[in-house]
Design a protein around this motif. Structure first.
Motif, mmCIF file in Angstrom:
data_model
loop_
_atom_site.group_PDB
_atom_site.id
_atom_site.type_symbol
_atom_site.label_atom_id
_atom_site.label_comp_id
_atom_site.label_asym_id
_atom_site.label_seq_id
_atom_site.Cartn_x
_atom_site.Cartn_y
_atom_site.Cartn_z
ATOM 1 N N VAL A 117 1.869 9.150 -5.960
ATOM 2 C CA VAL A 117 2.316 10.574 -5.566
ATOM 3 C C VAL A 117 3.263 10.876 -6.710
ATOM 4 O O VAL A 117 3.241 12.296 -7.104
ATOM 5 N N GLU A 118 3.736 9.987 -7.437
ATOM 6 C CA GLU A 118 4.920 10.146 -8.255
ATOM 7 C C GLU A 118 4.108 10.715 -9.658
ATOM 8 O O GLU A 118 4.494 11.473 -10.535
ATOM 9 N N GLN A 119 2.959 9.937 -9.753
ATOM 10 C CA GLN A 119 2.361 9.965 -10.834
ATOM 11 C C GLN A 119 1.789 11.414 -10.832
ATOM 12 O O GLN A 119 1.512 12.224 -11.877
ATOM 13 N N ALA A 120 1.327 11.897 -9.618
ATOM 14 C CA ALA A 120 0.380 13.094 -9.428
ATOM 15 C C ALA A 120 1.368 14.301 -9.820
ATOM 16 O O ALA A 120 1.067 15.420 -10.247
ATOM 17 N N ALA A 121 2.887 14.371 -9.138
ATOM 18 C CA ALA A 121 3.785 15.152 -9.617
ATOM 19 C C ALA A 121 4.095 15.114 -10.975
ATOM 20 O O ALA A 121 4.358 16.108 -11.320
ATOM 21 N N LEU A 122 4.400 14.065 -11.499
ATOM 22 C CA LEU A 122 4.627 14.025 -13.176
ATOM 23 C C LEU A 122 3.365 14.556 -13.992
ATOM 24 O O LEU A 122 3.696 15.539 -14.812
ATOM 25 N N ALA A 123 2.290 14.533 -13.405
ATOM 26 C CA ALA A 123 1.046 15.045 -14.133
ATOM 27 C C ALA A 123 1.069 16.712 -13.812
ATOM 28 O O ALA A 123 0.871 17.516 -14.532
ATOM 29 N N GLY A 124 1.627 17.008 -12.772
ATOM 30 C CA GLY A 124 1.865 18.502 -12.488
ATOM 31 C C GLY A 124 2.841 19.234 -13.257
ATOM 32 O O GLY A 124 2.678 20.261 -13.834
ATOM 33 N N LYS A 125 3.853 18.393 -13.394
ATOM 34 C CA LYS A 125 4.977 18.817 -14.460
ATOM 35 C C LYS A 125 4.523 19.018 -15.621
ATOM 36 O O LYS A 125 4.596 20.072 -16.519
ATOM 37 N N GLY A 178 0.738 -1.310 0.008
ATOM 38 C CA GLY A 178 0.039 -0.125 -0.116
ATOM 39 C C GLY A 178 0.787 1.227 -0.051
ATOM 40 O O GLY A 178 0.323 2.243 -0.625
ATOM 41 N N VAL A 179 1.688 1.243 0.713
ATOM 42 C CA VAL A 179 2.887 2.263 0.779
ATOM 43 C C VAL A 179 3.461 2.756 -0.468
ATOM 44 O O VAL A 179 3.520 3.641 -0.931
ATOM 45 N N GLU A 180 3.858 1.529 -1.210
ATOM 46 C CA GLU A 180 4.578 1.405 -2.388
ATOM 47 C C GLU A 180 3.653 2.062 -3.427
ATOM 48 O O GLU A 180 3.989 2.970 -4.444
ATOM 49 N N GLN A 181 2.152 1.787 -3.498
ATOM 50 C CA GLN A 181 1.398 2.146 -4.355
ATOM 51 C C GLN A 181 1.036 3.637 -4.143
ATOM 52 O O GLN A 181 0.778 4.265 -4.884
ATOM 53 N N SER A 182 0.893 4.127 -2.954
ATOM 54 C CA SER A 182 0.879 5.437 -2.486
ATOM 55 C C SER A 182 2.044 6.156 -2.970
ATOM 56 O O SER A 182 1.563 7.408 -3.647
ATOM 57 N N ALA A 183 3.213 5.793 -2.930
ATOM 58 C CA ALA A 183 4.370 6.464 -3.296
ATOM 59 C C ALA A 183 4.450 6.642 -4.948
ATOM 60 O O ALA A 183 4.448 7.560 -5.583
ATOM 61 N N LEU A 184 3.879 5.569 -5.355
ATOM 62 C CA LEU A 184 3.524 5.420 -7.109
ATOM 63 C C LEU A 184 2.614 6.699 -7.384
ATOM 64 O O LEU A 184 2.705 7.471 -8.471
#
Length: 267
Positions: A237-245, A229-235
């Motif tokens: 977050v990373e996807q959200a950051a990439l989408a923001g960029k 679950g933590v790994e999925q949450s980190a993923l």
């Protein structure tokens, strides 16, 4: 003379009268003969050859002891067979097998018999002592003045009394043996109960250990799922950051395109 009452065969006066009515009896020539007759009748009151079956008290004791011995042998056989069944099926119920209620009743019964035999032996021993003393008194009284007592004179033993004491001795030996055998059976049941309790405790410990192992496995699985679950949450977050960029880049490109469009319109 008062007639003897055959309905009361164990009363001393009845025995005295019965003896006096015998035509083949030894004549009573002195007071010493009369005293001997009275004491013999008292000591022989339970002579097995002269009383009816309902007054054969020693036979009663022998039958009771025999019943206890048979009961102990039966209970031991049942206990042995129960152990065989328990060995073939360890999960079988052992409560009835290890019950000591019947053996305890037998133990109480044989103890009562031993106590009663002890009392009866004490009474007969007192009779024997009294008759021995009386015989000495009679012998002393028969000695004429100036004449020494016959060294070969001895106590006239009462054979019925000796037979009673002998039978009681044998019954005591058998009763003591039965008492020891019952205690031995109770000891065997106690040892088997201790073994069963130890096996049950070990089985419970094994079950608890197995449950702990299963719980630890479940906890490990839960921890693994939490890690996923933590790994999925980190993923995410990373996807959200990439989408923001990507959104920022798109906005920048839009601004650039707008500037070029305005310049084109102006010129």
């Amino acid at each position: 003379m008062v007639a003897a009452d055959p309905r009361r065969p164990i009363e001393c006066p009845t025995n005295h009268l019965n003896h006096l009515t015998l035509s083949s009896r030894t004549p009573i020539a002195s007071v010493y003969d009369l005293a001997t007759l009275i004491t013999d009748c008292c000591a022989n009151v339970f002579d097995q050859y002269h009383i009816p079956d309902e007054f054969q008290f020693l036979d009663f004791f022998e039958r009771f002891i025999g019943a206890v011995v048979d009961g102990e042998a039966q209970f031991l056989q049942e206990f042995t067979e129960g152990l065989d069944r328990l060995n073939r099926s360890p999960d079988a119920d052992s409560v009835e097998l290890l019950s000591i209620s019947r053996e305890t009743k037998l133990l109480v019964e044989i103890k009562d018999i031993r106590d009663e035999l002890s009392i009866l032996k004490m009474v007969l021993k007192d009779q024997e002592t009294t008759m021995t003393q009386m015989w000495g008194i009679i012998e002393d009284a028969k000695i004429k003045p100036g004449k020494e007592q016959d060294p070969h004179a001895s106590y006239k033993r009462n054979r019925i009394l000796e037979i009673h004491l002998f039978r009681i001795k044998k019954m005591e030996e058998l009763a003591n043996k039965a008492y020891d055998e019952i205690k031995h059976l109770l000891d065997l049941k106690q040892k088997q109960a201790n073994i069963s309790e130890a096996l049950s405790a070990r089985k419970q410990a094994e079950n608890i250990a197995e449950q702990s192992r299963i719980a630890a496995g479940h906890a490990k699985d839960g921890a693994r799922q939490a890690e996923l679950g933590v790994e999925q949450s980190a993923l995410l977050v990373e996807q959200a950051a990439l989408a923001g960029k990507q959104a920022e880049e798109t906005a920048r490109q839009g601004k650039t395109l707008l500037v070029f469009t305005i310049i084109t319109i102006v010129f």
